[in-house]
Design a protein around this motif. Structure first.
Motif, PDB file in Angstrom:
ATOM      1  N   PRO A  29       0.840  -1.204   0.000  1.00 61.24           N
ATOM      2  CA  PRO A  29       0.000   0.000   0.000  1.00 61.24           C
ATOM      3  C   PRO A  29       0.873   1.251   0.000  1.00 61.24           C
ATOM      4  CG  PRO A  29       0.001  -1.031   2.164  1.00 61.24           C
ATOM      5  CD  PRO A  29       0.751  -1.956   1.254  1.00 61.24           C
ATOM      6  N   ALA A  30       0.416   2.285  -0.663  1.00 63.66           N
ATOM      7  CA  ALA A  30       1.196   3.529  -0.751  1.00 63.66           C
ATOM      8  C   ALA A  30       0.257   4.710  -0.867  1.00 63.66           C
ATOM      9  CB  ALA A  30       2.136   3.476  -1.955  1.00 63.66           C
ATOM     10  N   ILE A  31       0.821   5.898  -0.711  1.00 64.59           N
ATOM     11  CA  ILE A  31       0.054   7.128  -0.890  1.00 64.59           C
ATOM     12  C   ILE A  31       0.874   8.095  -1.727  1.00 64.59           C
ATOM     13  CG2 ILE A  31       0.903   8.197   1.254  1.00 64.59           C
ATOM     14  CD1 ILE A  31      -1.950   9.408   1.541  1.00 64.59           C
ATOM     15  N   LEU A  32       0.200   8.834  -2.589  1.00 71.70           N
ATOM     16  CA  LEU A  32       0.833   9.840  -3.447  1.00 71.70           C
ATOM     17  C   LEU A  32       0.212  11.192  -3.108  1.00 71.70           C
ATOM     18  CD1 LEU A  32       2.510  10.784  -5.917  1.00 71.70           C
ATOM     19  CD2 LEU A  32       0.573  10.105  -7.353  1.00 71.70           C
ATOM     20  N   TYR A  33       1.051  12.192  -2.784  1.00 69.17           N
ATOM     21  CA  TYR A  33       0.532  13.495  -2.379  1.00 69.17           C
ATOM     22  C   TYR A  33       1.470  14.603  -2.853  1.00 69.17           C
ATOM     23  CZ  TYR A  33       4.090  13.305   1.298  1.00 69.17           C
ATOM     24  OH  TYR A  33       5.289  13.218   1.962  1.00 69.17           O
ATOM     25  N   GLY A  34       1.060  15.851  -2.612  1.00 68.71           N
ATOM     26  CA  GLY A  34       1.916  16.988  -2.930  1.00 68.71           C
ATOM     27  C   GLY A  34       1.542  17.698  -4.211  1.00 68.71           C
ATOM     28  N   ALA A  35       2.288  18.781  -4.503  1.00 66.62           N
ATOM     29  CA  ALA A  35       2.102  19.611  -5.706  1.00 66.62           C
ATOM     30  C   ALA A  35       0.706  20.226  -5.747  1.00 66.62           C
ATOM     31  CB  ALA A  35       2.379  18.802  -6.968  1.00 66.62           C
ATOM     32  N   GLY A  36       0.099  20.441  -4.584  1.00 70.09           N
ATOM     33  CA  GLY A  36      -1.204  21.091  -4.532  1.00 70.09           C
ATOM     34  C   GLY A  36      -2.355  20.232  -5.013  1.00 70.09           C
ATOM     35  N   LYS A  37      -2.117  18.922  -5.165  1.00 69.09           N
ATOM     36  CA  LYS A  37      -3.171  18.025  -5.640  1.00 69.09           C
ATOM     37  C   LYS A  37      -3.638  17.109  -4.514  1.00 69.09           C
ATOM     38  CE  LYS A  37      -1.385  17.932 -10.393  1.00 69.09           C
ATOM     39  NZ  LYS A  37      -0.918  17.076 -11.509  1.00 69.09           N
ATOM     40  N   VAL A  74       8.097  11.565  -8.979  1.00 68.51           N
ATOM     41  CA  VAL A  74       7.915  11.520  -7.521  1.00 68.51           C
ATOM     42  C   VAL A  74       9.248  11.304  -6.815  1.00 68.51           C
ATOM     43  CG1 VAL A  74       5.591  10.564  -7.764  1.00 68.51           C
ATOM     44  CG2 VAL A  74       7.535   9.007  -7.464  1.00 68.51           C
ATOM     45  N   LEU A  75       9.238  11.594  -5.523  1.00 70.84           N
ATOM     46  CA  LEU A  75      10.323  11.227  -4.624  1.00 70.84           C
ATOM     47  C   LEU A  75       9.754  10.329  -3.534  1.00 70.84           C
ATOM     48  CD1 LEU A  75      12.303  14.538  -3.926  1.00 70.84           C
ATOM     49  CD2 LEU A  75      13.206  12.500  -5.047  1.00 70.84           C
ATOM     50  N   VAL A  76      10.561   9.383  -3.064  1.00 70.79           N
ATOM     51  CA  VAL A  76      10.173   8.584  -1.907  1.00 70.79           C
ATOM     52  C   VAL A  76      10.441   9.423  -0.664  1.00 70.79           C
ATOM     53  CG1 VAL A  76      10.664   6.521  -0.548  1.00 70.79           C
ATOM     54  CG2 VAL A  76      10.664   6.389  -3.043  1.00 70.79           C
ATOM     55  N   LEU A  94       6.012  11.642  -2.912  1.00 69.72           N
ATOM     56  CA  LEU A  94       5.751  13.072  -3.049  1.00 69.72           C
ATOM     57  C   LEU A  94       5.822  13.458  -4.520  1.00 69.72           C
ATOM     58  CD1 LEU A  94       5.444  15.958  -1.773  1.00 69.72           C
ATOM     59  CD2 LEU A  94       7.958  16.049  -1.786  1.00 69.72           C
ATOM     60  N   ARG A  95       4.757  14.091  -5.021  1.00 69.43           N
ATOM     61  CA  ARG A  95       4.795  14.600  -6.391  1.00 69.43           C
ATOM     62  C   ARG A  95       5.851  15.688  -6.507  1.00 69.43           C
ATOM     63  NH1 ARG A  95      -0.829  14.733  -5.348  1.00 69.43           N
ATOM     64  NH2 ARG A  95      -2.028  13.132  -6.458  1.00 69.43           N
ATOM     65  N   VAL A  96       6.525  15.739  -7.645  1.00 66.24           N
ATOM     66  CA  VAL A  96       7.591  16.710  -7.861  1.00 66.24           C
ATOM     67  C   VAL A  96       7.155  17.744  -8.886  1.00 66.24           C
ATOM     68  CG1 VAL A  96       9.922  17.023  -8.778  1.00 66.24           C
ATOM     69  CG2 VAL A  96       9.435  15.106  -7.258  1.00 66.24           C
TER      70      VAL A  96
END
Length: 215
Positions: A29-37, A74-76, A94-96
């Motif tokens: 399981p993972a999560i993707l976040y950041g870049a105002g989204k 992305v970055l881990v 983290l979205r870049v």
């Protein structure tokens, strides 16, 4: 260096129970976040993650995450592991944004250690840091920071302020002030070797004390 690419699937089932089921299926399981989204929950194949994380660049370089036909840089930012099994249990991505400065850690590579002055003097070289936290644009993230220890002698050390970072790259520690000028590497004699040398000299000294003197 080419980007590491990982395939991910969107997941709708959330919660600890759903995560446990995924792990039993050898998924991460993972999560993707950041870049105002908005943050989105993902699933990755565990074996692919294990294979990718064997590459040093996995932890500091920009990765390409393919999600639902879209590629995201992305970055881990965080990774959780099982307490005693060789298992990855969760990843935060983290979205870049190419135009925004980011903070990440970069590995340190120590060069010319075997031929250094310290080694020729019989000293031991001690690494105090394996990575450095830096701030820069995504395009400027270095693959690693090289620290040349060829001239490092016994009793000396190399601090963070002694090295030159690539253009556009700033040490976050030094940016906080001189008191954060970390020691990266140092050289010193082993305490045991000094004791051994002292003991080696002792018999000769004792013999000299015990030798008869002429009157």
């Amino acid at each position: 260096m080419s980007k590491i690419v990982l395939n991910a699937e969107l997941r709708s089932e959330l919660g600890k129970g759903a995560s446990r089921r995924l792990r039993r299926e050898d998924k991460v399981p993972a999560i993707l976040y950041g870049a105002g989204k908005e943050a989105v929950s993902l699933t990755l194949v565990h074996d692919k993650v294990i294979q990718a994380q064997e590459n040093e660049a996995f932890y500091s370089q920009i990765l390409e995450l393919k999600v639902g036909g879209e590629s995201v840089d992305v970055l881990v930012k965080a990774m959780q592991r099982h307490a005693f099994k060789p298992k990855v249990t969760h990843i935060d991505f983290l979205r870049v944004n190419a135009s925004e400065t980011l903070t990440t850690t970069v590995p340190v590579h120590y060069l010319n250690e075997e031929t250094s002055v310290a080694i020729s003097e019989g000293a031991i070289i001690h690494h105090h840091a394996t990575e450095i936290e830096v701030s820069c644009l995504p395009k400027d993230i270095p693959e690693f920071i090289a620290v040349d220890v060829a001239q490092l002698a016994n009793g000396e050390s190399i601090h963070l302020s002694h090295i030159t970072l690539p253009e556009g790259v700033i040490s976050t520690a030094l940016a906080r002030g001189e008191e954060h000028d970390l020691v990266l590497v140092s050289a010193a004699m082993e305490r045991g070797s000094l004791v051994a040398d002292d003991e080696a000299d002792a018999p000769a000294a004792d013999a000299a004390d015990e030798a008869p003197t002429e009157e």
